[in-house]
Design a protein around this motif. Structure first.
Motif, PDB file in Angstrom:
ATOM      1  N   LEU A  31     102.342 -97.377  -5.371  1.00  0.00           N
ATOM      2  CA  LEU A  31     102.812 -96.395  -4.397  1.00  0.00           C
ATOM      3  C   LEU A  31     102.469 -94.961  -4.802  1.00  0.00           C
ATOM      4  CD1 LEU A  31     106.245 -97.956  -3.417  1.00  0.00           C
ATOM      5  CD2 LEU A  31     104.164 -97.857  -2.044  1.00  0.00           C
ATOM      6  N   GLN A  32     102.077 -94.760  -6.043  1.00  0.00           N
ATOM      7  CA  GLN A  32     101.602 -93.441  -6.447  1.00  0.00           C
ATOM      8  C   GLN A  32     100.198 -93.194  -5.885  1.00  0.00           C
ATOM      9  OE1 GLN A  32     102.036 -93.199 -10.697  1.00  0.00           O
ATOM     10  NE2 GLN A  32     104.259 -93.009 -10.572  1.00  0.00           N
ATOM     11  N   ASP A  33      99.475 -94.268  -5.550  1.00  0.00           N
ATOM     12  CA  ASP A  33      98.123 -94.146  -4.999  1.00  0.00           C
ATOM     13  C   ASP A  33      98.104 -94.032  -3.488  1.00  0.00           C
ATOM     14  OD1 ASP A  33      97.094 -94.393  -7.581  1.00  0.00           O
ATOM     15  OD2 ASP A  33      96.893 -96.569  -7.415  1.00  0.00           O
ATOM     16  N   ALA A  34      99.104 -94.617  -2.799  1.00  0.00           N
ATOM     17  CA  ALA A  34      99.085 -94.638  -1.329  1.00  0.00           C
ATOM     18  C   ALA A  34     100.415 -95.130  -0.784  1.00  0.00           C
ATOM     19  CB  ALA A  34      97.972 -95.557  -0.828  1.00  0.00           C
ATOM     20  N   ASN A  35     100.638 -94.862   0.514  1.00  0.00           N
ATOM     21  CA  ASN A  35     101.690 -95.534   1.268  1.00  0.00           C
ATOM     22  C   ASN A  35     101.087 -96.834   1.775  1.00  0.00           C
ATOM     23  OD1 ASN A  35     103.555 -93.309   1.164  1.00  0.00           O
ATOM     24  ND2 ASN A  35     102.299 -92.297   2.687  1.00  0.00           N
ATOM     25  N   TYR A  36     101.905 -97.821   2.051  1.00  0.00           N
ATOM     26  CA  TYR A  36     101.387 -99.108   2.499  1.00  0.00           C
ATOM     27  C   TYR A  36     102.073 -99.547   3.785  1.00  0.00           C
ATOM     28  CZ  TYR A  36      99.085 -99.572  -1.984  1.00  0.00           C
ATOM     29  OH  TYR A  36      98.271 -99.366  -3.063  1.00  0.00           O
ATOM     30  N   VAL A  37     101.280-100.098   4.691  1.00  0.00           N
ATOM     31  CA  VAL A  37     101.815-100.769   5.868  1.00  0.00           C
ATOM     32  C   VAL A  37     101.219-102.169   5.864  1.00  0.00           C
ATOM     33  CG1 VAL A  37     100.028 -99.769   7.371  1.00  0.00           C
ATOM     34  CG2 VAL A  37     102.093-100.753   8.375  1.00  0.00           C
ATOM     35  N   GLY A  38     102.093-103.151   5.857  1.00  0.00           N
ATOM     36  CA  GLY A  38     101.652-104.535   5.800  1.00  0.00           C
ATOM     37  C   GLY A  38     102.171-105.321   6.978  1.00  0.00           C
ATOM     38  N   ALA A  39     101.424-106.368   7.330  1.00  0.00           N
ATOM     39  CA  ALA A  39     101.834-107.248   8.424  1.00  0.00           C
ATOM     40  C   ALA A  39     101.691-108.700   7.975  1.00  0.00           C
ATOM     41  CB  ALA A  39     100.979-106.991   9.664  1.00  0.00           C
ATOM     42  N   THR A  40     102.590-109.547   8.472  1.00  0.00           N
ATOM     43  CA  THR A  40     102.559-110.966   8.152  1.00  0.00           C
ATOM     44  C   THR A  40     102.907-111.776   9.396  1.00  0.00           C
ATOM     45  OG1 THR A  40     103.397-112.683   6.652  1.00  0.00           O
ATOM     46  CG2 THR A  40     104.979-111.041   7.391  1.00  0.00           C
ATOM     47  N   HIS A  41     102.280-112.942   9.534  1.00  0.00           N
ATOM     48  CA  HIS A  41     102.604-113.843  10.640  1.00  0.00           C
ATOM     49  C   HIS A  41     103.937-114.507  10.316  1.00  0.00           C
ATOM     50  CE1 HIS A  41     102.496-117.817  12.675  1.00  0.00           C
ATOM     51  NE2 HIS A  41     102.184-117.028  13.686  1.00  0.00           N
ATOM     52  N   VAL A  42     104.902-114.398  11.225  1.00  0.00           N
ATOM     53  CA  VAL A  42     106.226-114.967  10.997  1.00  0.00           C
ATOM     54  C   VAL A  42     106.352-116.325  11.671  1.00  0.00           C
ATOM     55  CG1 VAL A  42     108.710-114.642  11.331  1.00  0.00           C
ATOM     56  CG2 VAL A  42     107.264-112.685  10.730  1.00  0.00           C
TER      57      VAL A  42
ATOM     58  N   GLU B  77      97.402 -97.388   3.211  1.00  0.00           N
ATOM     59  CA  GLU B  77      96.615 -98.618   3.128  1.00  0.00           C
ATOM     60  C   GLU B  77      97.224 -99.679   4.028  1.00  0.00           C
ATOM     61  OE1 GLU B  77      93.804 -99.034   1.421  1.00  0.00           O
ATOM     62  OE2 GLU B  77      93.866 -97.030   0.540  1.00  0.00           O
ATOM     63  N   ARG B  78      96.375-100.384   4.766  1.00  0.00           N
ATOM     64  CA  ARG B  78      96.814-101.505   5.596  1.00  0.00           C
ATOM     65  C   ARG B  78      96.626-102.796   4.806  1.00  0.00           C
ATOM     66  NH1 ARG B  78      93.103-101.324  10.404  1.00  0.00           N
ATOM     67  NH2 ARG B  78      91.675-100.528   8.849  1.00  0.00           N
ATOM     68  N   ILE B  79      97.654-103.648   4.811  1.00  0.00           N
ATOM     69  CA  ILE B  79      97.654-104.861   4.004  1.00  0.00           C
ATOM     70  C   ILE B  79      97.969-106.079   4.872  1.00  0.00           C
ATOM     71  CG2 ILE B  79      98.779-106.064   2.077  1.00  0.00           C
ATOM     72  CD1 ILE B  79      97.305-103.641   1.123  1.00  0.00           C
ATOM     73  N   ASP B  80      97.190-107.139   4.717  1.00  0.00           N
ATOM     74  CA  ASP B  80      97.511-108.442   5.298  1.00  0.00           C
ATOM     75  C   ASP B  80      98.462-109.119   4.308  1.00  0.00           C
ATOM     76  OD1 ASP B  80      97.690-111.081   6.071  1.00  0.00           O
ATOM     77  OD2 ASP B  80      95.531-111.439   6.081  1.00  0.00           O
ATOM     78  N   ARG B  81      99.733-109.132   4.612  1.00  0.00           N
ATOM     79  CA  ARG B  81     100.735-109.660   3.682  1.00  0.00           C
ATOM     80  C   ARG B  81     100.633-111.166   3.506  1.00  0.00           C
ATOM     81  NH1 ARG B  81     106.084-107.756   6.001  1.00  0.00           N
ATOM     82  NH2 ARG B  81     106.882-109.208   4.467  1.00  0.00           N
ATOM     83  N   ASP B  82      99.914-111.853   4.386  1.00  0.00           N
ATOM     84  CA  ASP B  82      99.717-113.293   4.203  1.00  0.00           C
ATOM     85  C   ASP B  82      98.730-113.572   3.072  1.00  0.00           C
ATOM     86  OD1 ASP B  82     101.458-113.815   6.258  1.00  0.00           O
ATOM     87  OD2 ASP B  82      99.896-114.135   7.758  1.00  0.00           O
ATOM     88  N   ASN B  83      97.918-112.584   2.721  1.00  0.00           N
ATOM     89  CA  ASN B  83      96.917-112.756   1.676  1.00  0.00           C
ATOM     90  C   ASN B  83      97.078-111.774   0.528  1.00  0.00           C
ATOM     91  OD1 ASN B  83      95.482-114.866   2.985  1.00  0.00           O
ATOM     92  ND2 ASN B  83      94.622-113.351   4.379  1.00  0.00           N
TER      93      ASN B  83
ATOM     94  N   ALA C 197      95.105-113.905  14.983  1.00  0.00           N
ATOM     95  CA  ALA C 197      94.543-112.854  15.827  1.00  0.00           C
ATOM     96  C   ALA C 197      95.578-111.764  16.082  1.00  0.00           C
ATOM     97  CB  ALA C 197      94.063-113.450  17.150  1.00  0.00           C
ATOM     98  N   GLU C 198      96.835-112.144  16.236  1.00  0.00           N
ATOM     99  CA  GLU C 198      97.901-111.178  16.492  1.00  0.00           C
ATOM    100  C   GLU C 198      98.111-110.258  15.282  1.00  0.00           C
ATOM    101  OE1 GLU C 198      98.367-114.761  19.025  1.00  0.00           O
ATOM    102  OE2 GLU C 198      98.214-114.507  16.867  1.00  0.00           O
ATOM    103  N   LEU C 199      98.081-110.828  14.088  1.00  0.00           N
ATOM    104  CA  LEU C 199      98.224-110.039  12.865  1.00  0.00           C
ATOM    105  C   LEU C 199      97.047-109.068  12.742  1.00  0.00           C
ATOM    106  CD1 LEU C 199      99.325-111.325   9.434  1.00  0.00           C
ATOM    107  CD2 LEU C 199      97.344-109.870   9.614  1.00  0.00           C
ATOM    108  N   ASP C 200      95.833-109.558  12.973  1.00  0.00           N
ATOM    109  CA  ASP C 200      94.652-108.687  12.949  1.00  0.00           C
ATOM    110  C   ASP C 200      94.805-107.544  13.945  1.00  0.00           C
ATOM    111  OD1 ASP C 200      93.365-110.236  11.063  1.00  0.00           O
ATOM    112  OD2 ASP C 200      92.162-111.330  12.528  1.00  0.00           O
ATOM    113  N   TRP C 201      95.284-107.859  15.133  1.00  0.00           N
ATOM    114  CA  TRP C 201      95.443-106.860  16.183  1.00  0.00           C
ATOM    115  C   TRP C 201      96.427-105.772  15.761  1.00  0.00           C
ATOM    116  CZ3 TRP C 201      99.326-104.933  19.237  1.00  0.00           C
ATOM    117  CH2 TRP C 201      98.930-104.204  20.363  1.00  0.00           C
ATOM    118  N   VAL C 202      97.558-106.174  15.186  1.00  0.00           N
ATOM    119  CA  VAL C 202      98.568-105.202  14.738  1.00  0.00           C
ATOM    120  C   VAL C 202      97.960-104.257  13.701  1.00  0.00           C
ATOM    121  CG1 VAL C 202     100.722-104.943  13.425  1.00  0.00           C
ATOM    122  CG2 VAL C 202     100.603-106.587  15.302  1.00  0.00           C
ATOM    123  N   LEU C 203      97.281-104.804  12.700  1.00  0.00           N
ATOM    124  CA  LEU C 203      96.674-103.958  11.676  1.00  0.00           C
ATOM    125  C   LEU C 203      95.598-103.047  12.261  1.00  0.00           C
ATOM    126  CD1 LEU C 203      96.448-106.409   8.648  1.00  0.00           C
ATOM    127  CD2 LEU C 203      98.031-104.495   8.957  1.00  0.00           C
TER     128      LEU C 203
END
Length: 175
Positions: free
Chosen positions: A55-66, A34-40, A3-9
């Motif tokens: 990266l030629q198509d988009a910038n990426y921001v990813g999040a992962t549960h640590v 683009e937002r990315i779930d780095r766990d998947n 839920a925390e990872l979902d919230w951040v994204l």
């Protein structure tokens, strides 16, 4: 996915929309984030050379549960709860057909003041730092969040941009 990872994204959604409406590339196309779930996804875990095409198509921001840490509190079955979500932002300079431009003319600045991609993403989190509604259910609530372990690694490459930080949620869980 937690839920925390979902919230951040989810906090990044408005930033993505704003950037697409405010910044354009030399071609006139909107800057993409683009937002990315780095766990998947393995996208942001690859070598710089292997993600250059993406990266030629988009910038990426990813999040992962640590990690999730629970410690008993008092004599009841309650626990203090700390959850860490790692964030990684990557981009490629517009000179290499990416979406990052330090001047903001042919892309978005990466970390140039308040208009930069990294600062906008951090601000989206800071705006919800007190009592963030990120818990997985009614038995978990967070008092605040912090951003820690910030590392901007962009200086290691000429045309590749990368910044990492951890979002640390502190709160309680009623068991």
């Amino acid at each position: 996915m937690t839920a925390e990872l979902d919230w951040v994204l989810e906090q990044f959604a408005s930033v993505v929309d704003d950037i697409e409406s405010e910044y354009t590339l030399a071609s006139g196309d909107p800057v993409q984030v683009e937002r990315i779930d780095r766990d998947n996804s393995r996208l942001l875990e690859q070598d710089v050379r292997s993600i250059r095409g993406d990266l030629q198509d988009a910038n990426y921001v990813g999040a992962t549960h640590v990690e999730t840490v629970r410690d008993p509190v008092g004599t009841e079955y309650d626990a203090s709860r700390e959850v860490v979500v790692g964030v990684r932002v990557t981009g490629l300079t517009s000179a290499e057909y990416g979406h990052i431009d330090s001047e903001g003319n042919e892309g978005i600045p990466f970390d140039n003041g308040t208009d930069g991609l990294v600062n906008r993403l951090k601000d989206a989190l800071w705006n919800e730092r007190t009592w963030p509604d990120a818990g997985p259910g009614p038995s978990v609530y967070y008092k605040h969040l912090e951003l820690q372990n910030e590392a901007n690694q962009s200086e290691q490459w000429a045309d590749f941009y990368r910044a990492d930080w951890d979002v640390v949620f502190n709160g309680y869980e009623e068991l």
